[in-house]
Design a protein around this motif. Structure first.
Motif, PDB file in Angstrom:
ATOM      1  N   ARG A  63       0.827  -1.204   0.000  1.00 29.49           N
ATOM      2  CA  ARG A  63       0.000   0.000   0.000  1.00 29.49           C
ATOM      3  C   ARG A  63       0.864   1.257   0.000  1.00 29.49           C
ATOM      4  NH1 ARG A  63      -0.721   4.058   2.895  1.00 29.49           N
ATOM      5  NH2 ARG A  63       0.571   3.202   4.547  1.00 29.49           N
ATOM      6  N   ALA A  64       1.805   1.314   0.936  1.00 32.90           N
ATOM      7  CA  ALA A  64       2.607   2.523   1.123  1.00 32.90           C
ATOM      8  C   ALA A  64       3.516   2.813  -0.071  1.00 32.90           C
ATOM      9  CB  ALA A  64       3.444   2.407   2.395  1.00 32.90           C
ATOM     10  N   LEU A  65       4.017   1.755  -0.695  1.00 30.58           N
ATOM     11  CA  LEU A  65       4.960   1.933  -1.801  1.00 30.58           C
ATOM     12  C   LEU A  65       4.310   1.782  -3.167  1.00 30.58           C
ATOM     13  CD1 LEU A  65       7.750   0.068   0.061  1.00 30.58           C
ATOM     14  CD2 LEU A  65       8.012   2.371  -0.849  1.00 30.58           C
ATOM     15  N   ASP A  66       3.001   1.591  -3.157  1.00 33.72           N
ATOM     16  CA  ASP A  66       2.249   1.472  -4.404  1.00 33.72           C
ATOM     17  C   ASP A  66       2.850   0.402  -5.319  1.00 33.72           C
ATOM     18  OD1 ASP A  66       0.113   2.138  -6.038  1.00 33.72           O
ATOM     19  OD2 ASP A  66       1.250   3.657  -7.139  1.00 33.72           O
ATOM     20  N   PHE A  67       3.052  -0.788  -4.737  1.00 30.21           N
ATOM     21  CA  PHE A  67       3.632  -1.892  -5.505  1.00 30.21           C
ATOM     22  C   PHE A  67       2.749  -2.222  -6.708  1.00 30.21           C
ATOM     23  CE2 PHE A  67       6.098  -4.125  -1.813  1.00 30.21           C
ATOM     24  CZ  PHE A  67       7.072  -3.150  -1.881  1.00 30.21           C
ATOM     25  N   PRO A  68       3.364  -2.720  -7.764  1.00 28.54           N
ATOM     26  CA  PRO A  68       2.595  -3.111  -8.962  1.00 28.54           C
ATOM     27  C   PRO A  68       1.630  -4.262  -8.663  1.00 28.54           C
ATOM     28  CG  PRO A  68       4.979  -3.234  -9.367  1.00 28.54           C
ATOM     29  CD  PRO A  68       4.786  -2.929  -7.926  1.00 28.54           C
ATOM     30  N   GLN A  69       0.663  -4.448  -9.544  1.00 29.12           N
ATOM     31  CA  GLN A  69      -0.354  -5.501  -9.385  1.00 29.12           C
ATOM     32  C   GLN A  69       0.267  -6.888  -9.257  1.00 29.12           C
ATOM     33  OE1 GLN A  69      -3.309  -5.205  -8.614  1.00 29.12           O
ATOM     34  NE2 GLN A  69      -4.331  -3.540  -9.650  1.00 29.12           N
ATOM     35  N   TYR A  70       1.412  -7.108  -9.873  1.00 25.46           N
ATOM     36  CA  TYR A  70       2.019  -8.448  -9.861  1.00 25.46           C
ATOM     37  C   TYR A  70       2.711  -8.795  -8.551  1.00 25.46           C
ATOM     38  CZ  TYR A  70       6.318  -5.893 -11.092  1.00 25.46           C
ATOM     39  OH  TYR A  70       7.369  -5.020 -11.108  1.00 25.46           O
ATOM     40  N   PHE A  71       2.722  -7.876  -7.572  1.00 26.79           N
ATOM     41  CA  PHE A  71       3.348  -8.169  -6.283  1.00 26.79           C
ATOM     42  C   PHE A  71       2.767  -9.463  -5.718  1.00 26.79           C
ATOM     43  CE2 PHE A  71       3.142  -7.534  -1.549  1.00 26.79           C
ATOM     44  CZ  PHE A  71       4.488  -7.800  -1.307  1.00 26.79           C
ATOM     45  N   GLY A  72       3.641 -10.410  -5.396  1.00 31.30           N
ATOM     46  CA  GLY A  72       3.206 -11.747  -4.992  1.00 31.30           C
ATOM     47  C   GLY A  72       2.819 -11.918  -3.535  1.00 31.30           C
ATOM     48  N   GLY A  73       3.026 -10.906  -2.704  1.00 29.82           N
ATOM     49  CA  GLY A  73       2.614 -11.008  -1.311  1.00 29.82           C
ATOM     50  C   GLY A  73       3.418 -12.004  -0.492  1.00 29.82           C
ATOM     51  N   ASN A  74       4.713 -12.152  -0.793  1.00 27.93           N
ATOM     52  CA  ASN A  74       5.591 -13.021   0.001  1.00 27.93           C
ATOM     53  C   ASN A  74       6.946 -12.330   0.161  1.00 27.93           C
ATOM     54  OD1 ASN A  74       7.291 -13.733  -2.326  1.00 27.93           O
ATOM     55  ND2 ASN A  74       5.547 -14.958  -2.999  1.00 27.93           N
ATOM     56  N   TRP A  75       7.836 -12.922   0.952  1.00 27.51           N
ATOM     57  CA  TRP A  75       9.123 -12.294   1.233  1.00 27.51           C
ATOM     58  C   TRP A  75       9.942 -12.043  -0.033  1.00 27.51           C
ATOM     59  CZ3 TRP A  75       8.925  -9.845   5.421  1.00 27.51           C
ATOM     60  CH2 TRP A  75       8.491 -10.375   6.631  1.00 27.51           C
ATOM     61  N   ASP A  76      10.001 -13.019  -0.930  1.00 27.34           N
ATOM     62  CA  ASP A  76      10.769 -12.847  -2.171  1.00 27.34           C
ATOM     63  C   ASP A  76      10.222 -11.698  -2.999  1.00 27.34           C
ATOM     64  OD1 ASP A  76      12.520 -14.925  -1.572  1.00 27.34           O
ATOM     65  OD2 ASP A  76      11.358 -16.422  -2.684  1.00 27.34           O
ATOM     66  N   ALA A  77       8.904 -11.610  -3.085  1.00 30.82           N
ATOM     67  CA  ALA A  77       8.276 -10.534  -3.852  1.00 30.82           C
ATOM     68  C   ALA A  77       8.552  -9.175  -3.212  1.00 30.82           C
ATOM     69  CB  ALA A  77       6.775 -10.781  -3.969  1.00 30.82           C
ATOM     70  N   LEU A  78       8.589  -9.126  -1.877  1.00 34.89           N
ATOM     71  CA  LEU A  78       8.907  -7.872  -1.192  1.00 34.89           C
ATOM     72  C   LEU A  78      10.310  -7.416  -1.577  1.00 34.89           C
ATOM     73  CD1 LEU A  78       8.219  -5.657   0.910  1.00 34.89           C
ATOM     74  CD2 LEU A  78       9.246  -7.158   2.635  1.00 34.89           C
ATOM     75  N   GLU A  79      11.267  -8.320  -1.493  1.00 36.39           N
ATOM     76  CA  GLU A  79      12.638  -7.957  -1.857  1.00 36.39           C
ATOM     77  C   GLU A  79      12.720  -7.546  -3.328  1.00 36.39           C
ATOM     78  OE1 GLU A  79      17.239  -9.577  -1.570  1.00 36.39           O
ATOM     79  OE2 GLU A  79      15.635 -10.715  -0.592  1.00 36.39           O
ATOM     80  N   ASP A  80      12.049  -8.278  -4.199  1.00 38.57           N
ATOM     81  CA  ASP A  80      12.055  -7.935  -5.629  1.00 38.57           C
ATOM     82  C   ASP A  80      11.520  -6.519  -5.857  1.00 38.57           C
ATOM     83  OD1 ASP A  80      13.078 -10.420  -6.270  1.00 38.57           O
ATOM     84  OD2 ASP A  80      11.158 -11.241  -6.969  1.00 38.57           O
ATOM     85  N   CYS A  81      10.402  -6.188  -5.239  1.00 38.30           N
ATOM     86  CA  CYS A  81       9.818  -4.857  -5.445  1.00 38.30           C
ATOM     87  C   CYS A  81      10.681  -3.769  -4.816  1.00 38.30           C
ATOM     88  CB  CYS A  81       8.395  -4.804  -4.898  1.00 38.30           C
ATOM     89  SG  CYS A  81       7.195  -5.626  -5.975  1.00 38.30           S
TER      90      CYS A  81
END
Length: 160
Positions: A63-81
């Motif tokens: 929410r705060a960083l306005d991640f793209p729709q493809y954000f996977g909602g897991n630790w790896d996806a957090l690091e990727d974004c």
């Protein structure tokens, strides 16, 4: 962070990425607004009271960083974004985590995972071309300072 809040320490490349501040939340929010006016700085507020579990934390970062729709909602996806952030177009990234003493309160084992990710992200931006700074300011109310420092040290975010 000791002493008054200072934007140079939060924009400086090469300095340690984690800072703490035991100040009222409204003070750090005003500081964030001032810091946001700095050229080439992307400042985002993460609400620690909305990050009691891993799932809540991932949602709050998105929410705060306005991640793209493809954000996977897991630790790896957090690091990727967090190592991308191209949509923010900045030379300095500052995450201000308010009420950080509440961060992962219901998932304390996840604090070390978060610390590893944030440290890796800071290293990524420091060695990127062109280099950028990445800092996190962990805020708590003055009466919660001891608890915050203990939790951040235990989680590997601040030195013990």
């Amino acid at each position: 962070m000791t002493g008054p809040l200072s934007w140079p320490s939060l924009l400086k490349r090469g300095s340690y990425w984690a800072h703490s501040a035991a100040v009222p939340r409204n003070m750090v929010e005003e500081f964030a607004a001032t810091l946001s006016q700095r050229k080439h700085a992307a400042v985002r507020i993460i609400r620690g009271k909305h990050c009691l579990t891993r799932e809540e934390l991932l949602d709050e970062f998105a929410r705060a960083l306005d991640f793209p729709q493809y954000f996977g909602g897991n630790w790896d996806a957090l690091e990727d974004c967090l190592t991308d952030l191209e949509w923010l177009s900045a030379e300095a990234f500052v995450l201000i985590i308010t009420n950080a003493d509440q961060l992962l309160k219901k998932s304390p084992g996840d604090l070390k995972t978060l610390a590893g990710i944030l440290a890796a992200v800071a290293n990524h931006w420091a060695s990127s071309e062109p280099p950028a700074s990445f800092h996190c300011l962990f805020q708590c109310e003055p009466g919660s300072a001891e608890d915050l420092i203990h939790r951040l040290a235990e989680g590997g975010i601040l030195p013990p």
